[in-house]
Design a protein around this motif. Structure first.
Motif, PDB file in Angstrom:
ATOM      1  N   LEU A  77     -37.723 -18.840  -1.907  1.00  0.00           N
ATOM      2  CA  LEU A  77     -36.809 -17.866  -0.969  1.00  0.00           C
ATOM      3  C   LEU A  77     -35.457 -17.753  -1.497  1.00  0.00           C
ATOM      4  O   LEU A  77     -34.842 -16.438  -1.210  1.00  0.00           O
ATOM      5  CB  LEU A  77     -36.581 -19.290   0.395  1.00  0.00           C
ATOM      6  CG  LEU A  77     -35.765 -19.380   0.966  1.00  0.00           C
ATOM      7  CD1 LEU A  77     -35.391 -20.361   2.197  1.00  0.00           C
ATOM      8  CD2 LEU A  77     -34.161 -19.232   0.873  1.00  0.00           C
ATOM      9  N   ASN A  80     -35.874 -14.306  -2.948  1.00  0.00           N
ATOM     10  CA  ASN A  80     -36.045 -12.840  -2.332  1.00  0.00           C
ATOM     11  C   ASN A  80     -34.762 -12.460  -1.834  1.00  0.00           C
ATOM     12  O   ASN A  80     -34.298 -11.836  -1.810  1.00  0.00           O
ATOM     13  CB  ASN A  80     -36.979 -13.102  -0.960  1.00  0.00           C
ATOM     14  CG  ASN A  80     -37.993 -13.572  -2.030  1.00  0.00           C
ATOM     15  OD1 ASN A  80     -38.418 -12.649  -2.473  1.00  0.00           O
ATOM     16  ND2 ASN A  80     -39.039 -13.804  -0.601  1.00  0.00           N
ATOM     17  N   TYR A 303     -29.783 -15.716   6.488  1.00  0.00           N
ATOM     18  CA  TYR A 303     -30.576 -15.825   5.960  1.00  0.00           C
ATOM     19  C   TYR A 303     -32.011 -17.460   6.351  1.00  0.00           C
ATOM     20  O   TYR A 303     -32.797 -16.686   6.055  1.00  0.00           O
ATOM     21  CB  TYR A 303     -30.958 -15.642   4.062  1.00  0.00           C
ATOM     22  CG  TYR A 303     -31.874 -14.889   3.420  1.00  0.00           C
ATOM     23  CD1 TYR A 303     -32.770 -13.624   3.881  1.00  0.00           C
ATOM     24  CD2 TYR A 303     -32.774 -15.951   2.967  1.00  0.00           C
ATOM     25  CE1 TYR A 303     -34.231 -13.362   3.421  1.00  0.00           C
ATOM     26  CE2 TYR A 303     -34.155 -15.356   1.579  1.00  0.00           C
ATOM     27  CZ  TYR A 303     -34.411 -14.534   2.299  1.00  0.00           C
ATOM     28  OH  TYR A 303     -35.525 -13.671   1.708  1.00  0.00           O
ATOM     29  N   VAL A 309     -38.557 -16.152   7.334  1.00  0.00           N
ATOM     30  CA  VAL A 309     -38.438 -16.947   6.315  1.00  0.00           C
ATOM     31  C   VAL A 309     -38.021 -18.165   6.477  1.00  0.00           C
ATOM     32  O   VAL A 309     -38.991 -18.887   5.394  1.00  0.00           O
ATOM     33  CB  VAL A 309     -36.776 -16.578   5.716  1.00  0.00           C
ATOM     34  CG1 VAL A 309     -36.163 -17.176   4.640  1.00  0.00           C
ATOM     35  CG2 VAL A 309     -36.807 -14.268   4.995  1.00  0.00           C
ATOM     36  N   ASN A 313     -40.560 -21.512   4.767  1.00  0.00           N
ATOM     37  CA  ASN A 313     -40.314 -22.099   3.816  1.00  0.00           C
ATOM     38  C   ASN A 313     -40.847 -23.360   3.877  1.00  0.00           C
ATOM     39  O   ASN A 313     -40.997 -24.411   2.463  1.00  0.00           O
ATOM     40  CB  ASN A 313     -38.727 -22.095   3.963  1.00  0.00           C
ATOM     41  CG  ASN A 313     -37.637 -23.108   2.989  1.00  0.00           C
ATOM     42  OD1 ASN A 313     -37.613 -23.514   1.847  1.00  0.00           O
ATOM     43  ND2 ASN A 313     -37.039 -24.512   3.889  1.00  0.00           N
TER      44      ASN A 313
END
Length: 372
Positions: A77, A80, A303, A309, A313
């Motif tokens: 994460l 990115n 984000y 995302v 995670n």
């Protein structure tokens, strides 16, 4: 993540009426709570002159400094986000909640752009003027957060949640556990989280009192209950390891830690409580007063609120999540995780600011830890 002793530092913060937080804890791996803070990937707050000049000129920031629990966010994460925003994220790690409060109350914006804390602190942090108000228009994905779990909306963004509950090994635990008082039965080997505001609420509930009691006589009774509880405790922290290797047959722990243990050993179950409420803590990000890279901090908050995302995670950190869209986008393994498959999820309590009573909790907790 194991929440360590708060007494020493928070006693000095009592003038601010700060509450100790149980979760939020939550890194939330209890084994990583004894984190090697000095080995943080990059020391946050080390801003270059070039970055400062860019911020002054109104250009986009290229550096983001975050202070949080260790082993509580995916490396992918972070990588990115850095790639997508052409920036560097500097992570530094706290060893307990008091560290974060110290940073926030000592001008945290000089070093950090985002600091992780928990729901129990927010009222005092806002009242003290230690956190910036957020422009949620710049964090549109925050609309995915369930308002039920969003305390002090406008000053924080919730990240993950932690149920603090009881799990046990159905093969080796000699008794059925349906309440906190069952933890006092003989034959139990308990691995437990620590922290005054994690353990005393359990005792207070067992005694029929408010888990956020400010009555000293009730807290004293809770101390006596915890003395009996301590007779069955074989370890503080590392619940997942202690359950899977047989050191313990019961654990008072966080749901994410229980998830890891259950993956290793399928005889580990969530205790079937009948009436006692359990604690739910919410870890969240705040922007300290005077943060220098507001634009990048807002982008980061947006984000991590992106459903895909956060769903990714959650594969690595399978804690409860306040982001409804992320949960919907999560894998079937996450959605069907037995660590969160219990019937009393709504029977919860939250930590509240107990003001100066915190010193009473900490005094009794210190006595408990030294076996008085």
């Amino acid at each position: 993540m194991k929440k360590r002793l708060l007494a020493t530092v928070l006693a000095g913060a009592m003038v601010l009426s700060m509450a100790a937080c149980g979760s939020s804890n939550a890194n939330k791996t209890e084994s990583a709570a004894a984190s090697e803070t000095a080995n943080a990937s990059t020391e946050a707050g080390a801003e270059s002159g070039e970055t400062q000049a860019a911020a002054q000129d109104g250009d986009a920031s290229s550096e983001l400094n975050i202070y949080m629990w260790q082993q509580y966010i995916s490396d992918d994460l972070i990588k990115n986000f850095e790639t997508e925003n052409n920036c560097k994220v500097n992570l530094s790690y706290m060893s307990d909640n008091a560290d974060a409060i110290n940073k926030l109350t000592a001008g945290g914006g000089d070093e950090y752009d985002l600091i992780m804390t928990c729901d129990a602190y927010m009222k005092s942090l806002i009242a003290g003027g230690y956190v910036e108000e957020l422009n949620l228009d710049n964090i549109p994905n925050s609309s995915n957060i369930n308002d039920t779990y969003w305390v002090s909306k406008g000053y924080c963004v919730p990240y993950l949640m932690n149920y603090i509950y009881v799990v046990y090994d159905s093969e080796t635990c000699p008794v059925e556990i349906h309440s906190y008082n069952d933890l006092l039965q003989s034959g139990l080997k308990i691995s437990t989280i620590d922290g005054a505001r994690n353990l005393f609420p359990i005792a207070l509930v067992a005694l029929g009192y408010d888990p956020n009691s400010t009555n000293e006589s009730e807290i004293a009774e809770a101390y006596e209950w915890l003395q009996k509880f301590n007779e069955n405790v074989v370890a503080y922290g590392n619940a997942e390891q202690n359950l899977t290797n047989g050191t313990a047959n019961v654990a008072v722990t966080y749901d994410g830690n229980a998830s890891w243990a259950m993956k290793e050993k399928n005889t580990i179950k969530v205790a079937d409580f009948t009436s006692d409420p359990i604690q739910l803590g919410i870890d969240l990000f705040v922007m300290p007063k005077g943060a220098k890279h507001v634009d990048l901090a807002e982008k980061f908050l947006n984000y991590i609120c992106t459903p895909e995302v956060m769903a990714k995670n959650l594969e690595e950190f399978p804690y409860s999540c306040p982001n409804d869209a992320a949960v919907a986008a999560a894998s079937d393994d996450y959605k069907n995780d037995p660590a969160r498959d219990f019937s009393y999820k709504e029977n919860v309590f939250f930590q509240e600011d107990v003001g100066d009573t915190l010193t009473i909790y900490n005094d009794y907790y210190q006595k408990l830890k030294v076996g008085e």
